[in-house]
Design an enzyme around this catalytic site. Structure first.
Site, PDB file in Angstrom:
ATOM      1  N   GLU A 260       0.829  -1.211   0.000  1.00 46.49           N
ATOM      2  CA  GLU A 260       0.000   0.000   0.000  1.00 46.49           C
ATOM      3  C   GLU A 260       0.863   1.260   0.000  1.00 46.49           C
ATOM      4  OE1 GLU A 260      -4.248  -1.390   1.897  1.00 46.49           O
ATOM      5  OE2 GLU A 260      -2.784  -0.536   3.278  1.00 46.49           O
TER       6      GLU A 260
ATOM      7  N   GLU B 139      -5.437  -8.044  -0.331  1.00 48.99           N
ATOM      8  CA  GLU B 139      -6.164  -7.837   0.916  1.00 48.99           C
ATOM      9  C   GLU B 139      -7.637  -7.546   0.638  1.00 48.99           C
ATOM     10  OE1 GLU B 139      -4.471  -4.910   3.505  1.00 48.99           O
ATOM     11  OE2 GLU B 139      -2.413  -5.506   3.065  1.00 48.99           O
TER      12      GLU B 139
END
Length: 488
Positions: free
Chosen positions: A199, A386
């Site tokens: 991320e 995720e």
């Protein structure tokens, strides 16, 4: 049609959030080792001594540094959830066996930089840390899992922040690339799919970011993008069979009203938060709208000719991403009651969606929409790293954690994902966050449960760490066995 026969099914965790053993096996501290837990309404905080030697604390930032003159400090009367976490360090064989029982064909975790190079290059390699991850990956391979491993998840050694002052210093690039080189070399026989920064885009400044912090974060991000590209080049030179992907925090949002200003603001947010980083990693150069971003924040990144060449040569082989919830964007005035939580960022409430206790708005159709958008834009293999939901859960009197809300969440998202794949989206794998309960990245909580496997531990450190199978464990096992066909 459904999912292809070689589709990867599994779960995702991270070193700092699950391993515990914060000061064992030669590991040095990372920033979250100084963090206490937040709550459903508050983020985690990091504790330290300020320049005057006084106890202080502030909200934790993914790549933040302490104020000038401050020093990291532990306090005996505080509980630090990451110190024990789920104790994967001592339970990894049991945990991987449970994942194998579910039928996992892949598994994602991160390697703690602080276990491999506890004090940076000058401190040398920690062989005990190298051996630990070899044991973990060998355990995965024993059960037929094809692991996809992340190098960095906001957990550089504190010692490097102390040496260099954080990612504003270009020397962090060389430190990271050397760490990556060791990992590629040590584990290339066990791991052939990697991701550099998890991320990476979460430090991208938003509308309310102070100008000095926005400028700092854009420098941080540039150095990390260059580091990711250099590491990718190293991997390709070492072994042409190694695949290295980007990993971007997903951003799916809608305009609140039909006002064209809302529609444009929504697209601008998608450009800035998602595409700025994803375009650079997948296409090998900053997108054209980056000029606008730099002008808005009054910054010159001093991007060298060498930087541009590295970004171009170190393009990602695939695009990994997270998706939890969707948001809403508006240019119109809203009050505090209209704002809710989200993955890292708050958002305007969507009246058409339900939310969990932390305000994350559950949107399976948004997931499908998002998959189509990024598939069309990037045209590279995609990997859902995720996808999950945090819930407050306890074992029932029968010793089982009954979690129908988790099953419902994943059922609806997997169905949406299946439809997207059948409509042409090039997705090769799905790992839920997280396959076993662990410390929340944002709030630092153990009470915020994510897994199909229950771990007996709470925010105050109460619990014996025993593992048990939730109802969702058996449900996901059935999903994997049917390659996503049986979602009942």
């Amino acid at each position: 049609m459904g999912f292809p026969n070689n589709f990867l099914w599994g779960g995702s965790i991270s070193a700092a959030q699950i391993e515990g053993a914060w000061n064992e096996g030669g590991k040095s501290p990372v920033a979250v080792d100084y963090c206490t837990a937040g709550s459903t309404t508050g983020m985690r905080e990091i504790w330290y001594l300020d320049k005057d030697g006084q106890r202080a604390h502030q909200r934790w930032e993914a790549v933040g540094v302490l104020p000038q003159g401050a020093k990291y400090q532990l306090f005996d009367d505080l509980h630090y959830t990451n110190h024990v976490a789920s104790d994967f360090y001592h339970h990894y064989k049991e945990d991987i066996a449970l994942m194998a029982e579910m039928g996992y064909t892949t598994f994602n975790t991160s390697i703690s930089w602080a276990r491999i190079y506890p004090y940076g290059i000058k401190g040398g390699i920690n062989q005990e840390g190298v051996d630990f991850y070899r044991n973990v990956f060998e355990e995965c391979r024993k059960y037929g899992m094809d692991p996809v491993i992340t190098l960095y998840k906001y957990d550089e050694p504190v010692s490097l922040n102390e040496q260099y002052g954080g990612w504003t210093n270009r020397k962090m690039i060389d430190e990271f690339v050397e760490f990556a080189r060791v990992c590629f070399s040590e584990y290339k026989d066990l791991v052939n799919k990697w991701m550099t920064f998890n991320e990476i885009n979460i430090i991208m400044p938003g509308d309310d970011t102070p100008k000095d912090i926005a400028q700092r974060n854009l420098i941080y991000l540039h150095h990390q993008l260059v580091a990711a590209a250099k590491a990718t080049i190293v991997a390709h030179e070492m072994d042409a069979n190694l695949k290295v992907g980007a990993m971007i925090c997903g951003n799916m949002a809608y305009p609140l009203t039909p006002d064209p200003k809302d529609a444009f603001a929504r697209y601008k947010k998608f450009q800035d938060f998602f595409c700025y980083s994803a375009d650079t990693q997948v296409r090998g150069e900053y997108p054209s709208f980056a000029q606008r971003v730099w002008k808005e924040w009054d910054i010159d990144l001093n991007i060298s000719v060498e930087d541009k060449a590295i970004l171009k040569a170190g393009k990602a082989d695939f695009l990994g991403f997270s998706y939890y919830a969707s948001g809403v964007v508006t240019t119109h005035t809203t009050d505090e009651n209209d704002i809710t939580g989200g993955n890292v960022l708050g958002t305007v409430k969507n009246p058409y969606l339900e939310a969990n206790a932390w305000g994350w708005q559950i949107d399976p159709l948004g997931f499908k929409h998002f998959l189509h958008i990024i598939n069309d834009r990037y045209q590279v293999p995609l990997f859902d790293v995720e996808n999950g939901i945090g819930l407050i859960e306890k074992e029932d009197e029968d010793g089982i954690c009954h979690d129908p809300a988790r099953i419902d969440y994943h059922r609806r998202h997997i169905q949406a994902m299946k439809e997207a794949v059948e409509e042409g989206v090039n997705l090769f794998g799905y790992t839920t966050w997280g396959c076993i309960d662990l410390v929340s990245a944002g709030t630092g909580q153990m009470d915020k449960k994510y897994g199909f496997i229950y771990v007996d531990m709470d925010d105050q450190g109460h619990g014996d760490l025993h593992r048990s199978r939730k109802d969702s464990f058996y449900w996901y096992k059935k999903v994997i066995a049917s390659n996503g066909e049986d979602l009942d």
